[in-house]
Design an enzyme around this catalytic site. Structure first.
Site, PDB file in Angstrom:
ATOM      1  N   PHE B 249     -16.793  23.957 -23.659  1.00  0.00           N
ATOM      2  CA  PHE B 249     -15.858  24.963 -24.591  1.00  0.00           C
ATOM      3  C   PHE B 249     -15.224  26.028 -23.982  1.00  0.00           C
ATOM      4  O   PHE B 249     -14.748  27.023 -24.598  1.00  0.00           O
ATOM      5  CB  PHE B 249     -16.481  25.201 -25.675  1.00  0.00           C
ATOM      6  CG  PHE B 249     -17.462  24.181 -26.466  1.00  0.00           C
ATOM      7  CD1 PHE B 249     -16.787  23.053 -26.750  1.00  0.00           C
ATOM      8  CD2 PHE B 249     -18.889  24.461 -26.739  1.00  0.00           C
ATOM      9  CE1 PHE B 249     -17.674  21.982 -27.525  1.00  0.00           C
ATOM     10  CE2 PHE B 249     -19.455  23.274 -27.239  1.00  0.00           C
ATOM     11  CZ  PHE B 249     -19.075  22.403 -27.614  1.00  0.00           C
ATOM     12  N   ILE B 475     -17.462  16.983 -19.805  1.00  0.00           N
ATOM     13  CA  ILE B 475     -18.073  18.190 -20.306  1.00  0.00           C
ATOM     14  C   ILE B 475     -18.686  17.394 -21.805  1.00  0.00           C
ATOM     15  O   ILE B 475     -18.961  18.006 -22.879  1.00  0.00           O
ATOM     16  CB  ILE B 475     -17.655  19.393 -20.854  1.00  0.00           C
ATOM     17  CG1 ILE B 475     -16.038  19.092 -21.425  1.00  0.00           C
ATOM     18  CG2 ILE B 475     -17.225  20.014 -19.459  1.00  0.00           C
ATOM     19  CD1 ILE B 475     -15.480  20.381 -21.604  1.00  0.00           C
ATOM     20  N   ARG B 622      -0.109   8.879 -25.724  1.00  0.00           N
ATOM     21  CA  ARG B 622      -0.950   7.837 -25.379  1.00  0.00           C
ATOM     22  C   ARG B 622      -2.323   7.913 -25.889  1.00  0.00           C
ATOM     23  O   ARG B 622      -2.848   9.266 -25.307  1.00  0.00           O
ATOM     24  CB  ARG B 622      -0.603   7.252 -24.268  1.00  0.00           C
ATOM     25  CG  ARG B 622      -1.444   5.603 -24.181  1.00  0.00           C
ATOM     26  CD  ARG B 622      -1.491   5.181 -22.674  1.00  0.00           C
ATOM     27  NE  ARG B 622      -0.400   5.256 -21.674  1.00  0.00           N
ATOM     28  CZ  ARG B 622       0.710   4.381 -21.821  1.00  0.00           C
ATOM     29  NH1 ARG B 622       0.294   3.197 -22.397  1.00  0.00           N
ATOM     30  NH2 ARG B 622       1.384   4.160 -21.011  1.00  0.00           N
ATOM     31  N   LYS B 695      -1.250  13.249 -23.988  1.00  0.00           N
ATOM     32  CA  LYS B 695      -1.186  14.655 -23.994  1.00  0.00           C
ATOM     33  C   LYS B 695      -2.777  15.083 -24.132  1.00  0.00           C
ATOM     34  O   LYS B 695      -3.569  14.203 -24.741  1.00  0.00           O
ATOM     35  CB  LYS B 695      -0.504  15.049 -25.267  1.00  0.00           C
ATOM     36  CG  LYS B 695       1.087  15.303 -25.088  1.00  0.00           C
ATOM     37  CD  LYS B 695       1.618  15.359 -26.588  1.00  0.00           C
ATOM     38  CE  LYS B 695       3.075  15.458 -26.286  1.00  0.00           C
ATOM     39  NZ  LYS B 695       3.849  15.454 -27.921  1.00  0.00           N
ATOM     40  N   GLU B 699      -8.594  20.140 -27.429  1.00  0.00           N
ATOM     41  CA  GLU B 699      -8.490  21.558 -28.090  1.00  0.00           C
ATOM     42  C   GLU B 699      -7.474  21.413 -29.408  1.00  0.00           C
ATOM     43  O   GLU B 699      -7.338  22.299 -30.299  1.00  0.00           O
ATOM     44  CB  GLU B 699      -8.073  22.821 -27.339  1.00  0.00           C
ATOM     45  CG  GLU B 699      -9.034  22.926 -26.155  1.00  0.00           C
ATOM     46  CD  GLU B 699      -8.434  23.674 -25.136  1.00  0.00           C
ATOM     47  OE1 GLU B 699      -9.163  24.694 -24.797  1.00  0.00           O
ATOM     48  OE2 GLU B 699      -7.218  23.355 -24.761  1.00  0.00           O
TER      49      GLU B 699
END
Lengths: 327, 740
Positions: B249, B475, B622, B695, B699
């Site tokens: 994060f 992660i 996509r 993209k 977040e």
């Protein structure tokens, strides 16, 4: 974690003698081990009582239940007799902790769990409970979860248990065994102490005195409710909780038992509040008078001021839920 | 070796040509089964040669001042203790962030409560922890600035120091003075902690003067640079290994104290050392998200068209740190309005410094914008969706540039339809179930889209196995899986035939995971490498790329169908792909968008909020894997719900500490807080972003959801809360006096 001695008790008497001096009993360890890791608790000796034969729930001749001190919270909550006759206890247990913790946590240990005050938990902070004489960090600090009743200028911590609140409403008796072989039965109303000048002394148990059983008297008449208000939907300690058992006959309240969590250093119960309700017709007015009585000496410390209106509203809504009288 | 710079829109993407049919599919994580079986090594799990010792950090118990001295004698005499190290000038004070060159070192002073001052090493963790507690530190406390309220008054303008330089367009004051409808409101958000499930941890192993650190870090090449800089090593003398990460994060974006402390300790005692930061230590040792104060100014004409749109913020930071929470990052281009102001001021707090926490900027900045938009819609008597649609800009009006792909309106329309937005009552206190007030709210989501330098190496080995290597990390987001899908799609390989190796600074450098740009950057590099491999396969088939079809491990040209393994039997194919950002990033405003719709029930008795329904629709280019994308989205949404309702790192202004420094009292949502989350991604291909036309999505989910929650609470109860989190006491204060 400091080094410590470890002994496993073969029987209750052996546990008491092993704990004589400075020993601490450990059963589920869900609270004590955390505190030891943080060096808030530094026992010289742990006495493992987890294998003692204190894990039964028995019927008493009087029509109550005798609960072994090692009965896990999960088992007690699921016990048929508890669910049928003491639903307030089952609901309180299930409102506490998580499934994993309830599997591990014992009945006796739950009664004796320690406060969740932030300042108690940080050994760098002043705390009269952890380090008598060092001051109270919560007074003047962050005290969202702290007491509004029965606190002192030495300590404003709360007792975190849900189970104990229900047991307080049920007038449980706590049976113990001492090192000299004597036993006693302590009313739960006498088990805990307010902080006063000695917040480090939280109950009346003596060194090496072992809780063996909790005895519930026959269930009182009336409907049961346990309502817990907290900062998320599960897995958080009570900001305010109410254990209520109220009987109504012919439009009048005939019996009321009300115990509260999150408000004080111990599960809180005030006979004067209950007395005000008995004989009254359920309704807004009677409930408001009860709430006024409960909170007449309430005091906020800034961060927990909201608990005063919250306790009032929670009590009144709970009474409406089980006794009726909504306009 | 293929290198590609994003200077113009991409034509056909290599993914457009693939026929394997695995891109976009909701495939399970390739390592998922091993993860749930406990069969992958997280940072503290690695097995190393030699007898492992355990370190525990010594941390400050004051918030500000100087260290006069240490007494380690008692600690050193304790059982199992190997060393108590307080005399190394390289002892770091705090975790480094993304952009830092090295950790701040030196234990002669205290910048913030809980900073590290040294390390104790022992045979066991318990011994080391007990000894660390026994180290006596003599302090000379200073006058720390711990009080946010006191500090904000003296905040200084950042000008162009911040990530988002102060920007004004037109004259917002004049617009506010002359408009028929104006709103001038201030919203506040508190400090947040990352609180990743896996704590920061490191195992340091020296072989001579070469150091290997097994750790949990989002960006291995960046961490390696900071590590050698901090320790004073040659750049080839350190290796970072971070194959599996239990959540980061942003908090594992730079380099943790644990890596440096473990390395110092391991060198001192001549043994490998493991060091895990405890949960309580993490709250102070890792940077936080800044508290923010956001003054929102909106002005509208009589028809509801925005004439002014401003977000002026105050953030905090500890002394000497260059990072400032970029509050308006996502707001700049969000809505119309000819007169605009986006400025940021900063003040000093001597508490753990600020850095990147999931969606720096948007995670907090969109709260202010989207709550203010809801208030303005109400003032205008307009539906919040219609108000936003009316103020959809034709371009980025702050920076005067076109959008690449922007489907915010489509997200709102599809979300409203799926959610049943027409059931929303225009006014509060209209709908009730027992004691519970029901309300509905919405908000837009936006997260800027970025691309950065990345490189990947690809091999097709004899037998036809594809191996991809890059120092990108996973992660928990699904990097292994999507990179396998990209390579498999382009090379016509089933995903089982692709092995992706990540998180090792010996691999070709990628940026790593951060800023939602990992998939775009590393994925593009992998695609470019795969394209080169396709060209080589075509050559070996004696055909052209155009006439070659790759599927199910076979190369097909004309009437020939040859196993790829046969084509590499004699000679392995090895290629490298490199992606570089280019002019597209400046010429176009690039962002992923979304819309959240939330239904809440708020207790009329207690003020408790329960989330009953969430519908979120996103348009983010996509989608590489429908399952991991959804998981990313719901992870962000859940955090955003926690940000809205509970999450706050509370500073005690007397001491400068975080009082609620564990997960018992730093409340994040539990299962019972979260209903089913309905998440949809709209079809989108953005040819200005990267060769994959994707993209970033990591977040996006967190942006805006908290505002939708706040707007729903208002719609339920008529109580508008201006200080996040919206805990029950703040709602209770505004509820009608009548109880249930």
């Amino acid at each position: 974690m400091r080094e410590f001695q470890f002994a496993r008790a073969a029987d209750p008497a052996g546990a008491c003698s092993a704990a004589a001096g400075a020993g601490r009993f450990i059963a589920g360890g869900t609270n004590l081990l955390d505190l030891m890791k943080l060096e808030i608790e530094r026992p010289e000796k742990l006495v493992d009582i987890s294998r003692l034969p204190l894990d039964e729930v028995e019927e008493t001749p009087e029509g109550g239940l005798r609960i072994g001190a090692l009965v896990p919270n999960a088992d007690l909550a699921a016990h048929a007799a508890v669910r049928m006759r003491y639903p307030v206890l089952s609901r309180a247990l299930l409102a506490g902790a998580s499934g994993q913790l309830r599997n591990k946590a014992s009945t006796g240990g739950n009664l004796l769990q320690r406060t969740r005050c932030y300042y108690f938990y940080d050994t760098a902070m002043p705390c009269n409970k952890r380090d008598p004489g060092s001051g109270c960090g919560a007074i003047g600090g962050f005290n969202r979860i702290h007491a509004i009743l029965g606190a002192s200028d030495k300590c404003i911590a709360t007792h975190p248990s849900d189970m104990a609140v229900a047991m307080r409403a049920l007038d449980a008796q706590v049976e113990t065994l001492k090192g000299d072989g004597s036993t006693r039965s302590i009313a739960i109303s006498e088990l805990y102490r307010l902080p006063g000048d000695t917040p480090e002394i939280e109950n009346v148990l003596e060194q090496g005195e072992l809780i063996t059983h909790v005895v519930l008297p026959p269930p009182p008449p009336g409907r049961h409710a346990y309502r817990k208000v907290r900062d998320r939907a599960s897995y958080a300690f009570a900001l305010v909780s109410v254990a209520a058992i109220v009987a109504v006959e012919d439009g009048r309240i005939t019996s009321a038992r009300l115990a509260f969590g999150g408000l004080a250093h111990m599960p809180w119960r005030d006979p004067a509040v209950e007395d005000l309700l008995v004989g009254q017709a359920p309704g807004e007015e009677a409930f408001r008078r009860a709430a006024d009585k409960l909170l007449e000496n309430a005091r906020g410390y800034g961060g927990n001021d909201f608990k005063i209106p919250l306790a009032r509203r929670t009590l009144m809504a709970t009474l409406h839920d089980i006794a009726g009288g909504r306009a | 070796m293929s290198e590609y710079k994003m200077d113009q829109p991409v034509g056909a993407s290599p993914l457009d040509r693939g026929v394997q049919g695995i891109i976009g599919e909701p495939l399970n994580r390739v390592e998922g089964r091993r993860k749930v079986a406990g069969d992958v090594p997280y940072a503290a799990d690695h097995k190393v040669e030699g007898k492992l010792a355990v370190g525990v950090a010594i941390c400050s118990t004051i918030g500000f001042g100087r260290v006069k001295g240490f007494d380690t004698s008692k600690a050193e005499a304790m059982p199992g203790v190997l060393a108590a190290i307080v005399d190394d000038p390289r002892i770091p004070r705090e975790t480094a962030g993304f952009s830092d060159e090295k950790l701040v070192t030196g234990n002669d002073r205290v910048d913030s409560y809980g900073q590290s001052l040294g390390v104790v090493v022992a045979e066991t963790f318990e011994q080391a922890r007990a000894a660390a507690n026994a180290v006596k530190v003599e302090y000379d406390p200073g006058e720390g600035r711990f009080d946010a309220g006191a500090g904000r008054g003296g905040a200084r303008p950042l000008g162009d120091e911040g990530m988002v330089p102060d920007t004004t367009v037109g004259d917002i004051d004049a617009a506010m003075a002359s408009a028929p409808h104006t709103l001038d409101r201030t919203y506040e958000t508190p400090s947040h902690a990352h609180a990743a499930m896996e704590p920061h941890a490191a195992i340091a192993v020296w072989e001579g003067d070469s150091l290997t650190v097994y750790t949990s870090i989002q960006i291995t090449s960046g961490a390696k640079k900071k590590l050698v800089n901090t320790l004073g090593l040659g750049s080839d003398k350190a290796r970072i290994v971070s194959p599996y990460i239990g959540g980061g994060f942003g908090g594992k974006g730079g380099l943790g104290t644990e890596c440096v402390l473990a390395a110092i300790a391991a060198k001192r005692i001549g043994r490998p050392v493991k060091l895990v930061i405890t949960r309580q230590q993490l709250f102070h040792l890792v940077y936080r998200r800044s508290d923010t104060v956001q003054r929102m100014r909106l002005a509208c004409d009589a028809d509801g068209r925005l004439t002014a749109f401003g977000q002026d913020s105050i953030v905090s930071q500890n002394d000497g740190r260059p990072f400032y929470e970029p509050v308006p990052l996502g707001s700049l281009a969000l809505y119309a309005g000819a007169n605009r102001s986006f400025t940021t001021k900063a003040y000093t707090l001597n508490i753990p410094h600020c850095g990147s926490v999931r969606a720096p900027g948007e995670a907090v900045g969109i709260l202010g914008v989207e709550c203010a938009m809801d208030e303005m819609a109400e003032q205008l008597g307009m539906d919040p969706v219609e108000f936003r649609k009316l103020n959809e800009p034709e371009k980025d009006l702050t920076r005067n540039r076109p959008f690449s792909e922007r489907q915010l309106v489509q997200c709102m329309e599809e979300g409203a339809r799926r959610f049943g937005w027409e059931r929303r009552n225009a006014k509060p206190l209209q709908e009730r179930e027992g004691e519970w007030w029901i309300g509905r709210g919405m908000a837009a989501a936006i997260r800027v889209n970025m691309l950065t330098n990345a490189q990947a190496r690809l091999r097709i080995e004899p037998g036809g196995k594809v191996v991809v290597e890059t120092d990108m990390t996973d992660i928990g987001t699904g990097s292994y899986t999507i990179l396998s899908q990209i390579a498999g799609e382009i090379l016509g390989m089933p995903i089982e035939s692709v092995e992706v190796r990540l998180g090792d600074s010996l691999f070709p450098a990628a940026f790593g995971s951060g800023g939602s740009m990992g998939a775009a950057s590393s994925g593009s590099a992998v695609a470019l490498a795969a394209e080169d491999a396709v060209a080589e396969l075509a050559a070996r088939m004696g055909t052209s790329v155009k006439d070659l079809t790759l599927k199910d491990g076979h190369a097909i040209a004309g009437n020939r169908r040859v196993p790829v393994g046969d084509l590499v039997a004699q000679k392995t194919i090895e290629t490298t792909g490199t992606i570089k950002p280019g002019a597209m990033a400046k010429q176009y405003d690039q962002a992923a968008y979304g819309a959240h719709f939330v239904e809440v029930a708020v207790s009329g008795v207690t003020g408790e909020t329960r989330i009953r329904k969430v519908t979120s629709v996103f348009a983010a280019g996509r989608i590489l894997n429908a399952k991991t994308a959804r998981s990313q989205a719901i992870g962000g949404i859940i955090w955003g719900i926690g940000e809205a309702l509970t999450e706050e790192a509370v500073t005690d202004p007397r001491y400068g500490n975080f009082a609620n420094n564990d997960l018992a009292e730093y409340h994040v949502p539990v299962h019972a807080d979260i209903p089913h989350l309905d998440v949809t991604f709209l079809p989108e291909l953005d040819d200005k972003t990267n060769p994959l036309k994707i993209k970033g999505i990591g977040e996006l989910g967190i942006a805006g959801i908290g505002a939708a929650v706040n707007n729903a609470i208002y719609n339920a109860t008529g109580v508008r809360v201006y200080e996040f989190p919206i805990t029950l006491d703040k709602v209770l204060a505004g509820l009608p006096a009548e109880a249930a």
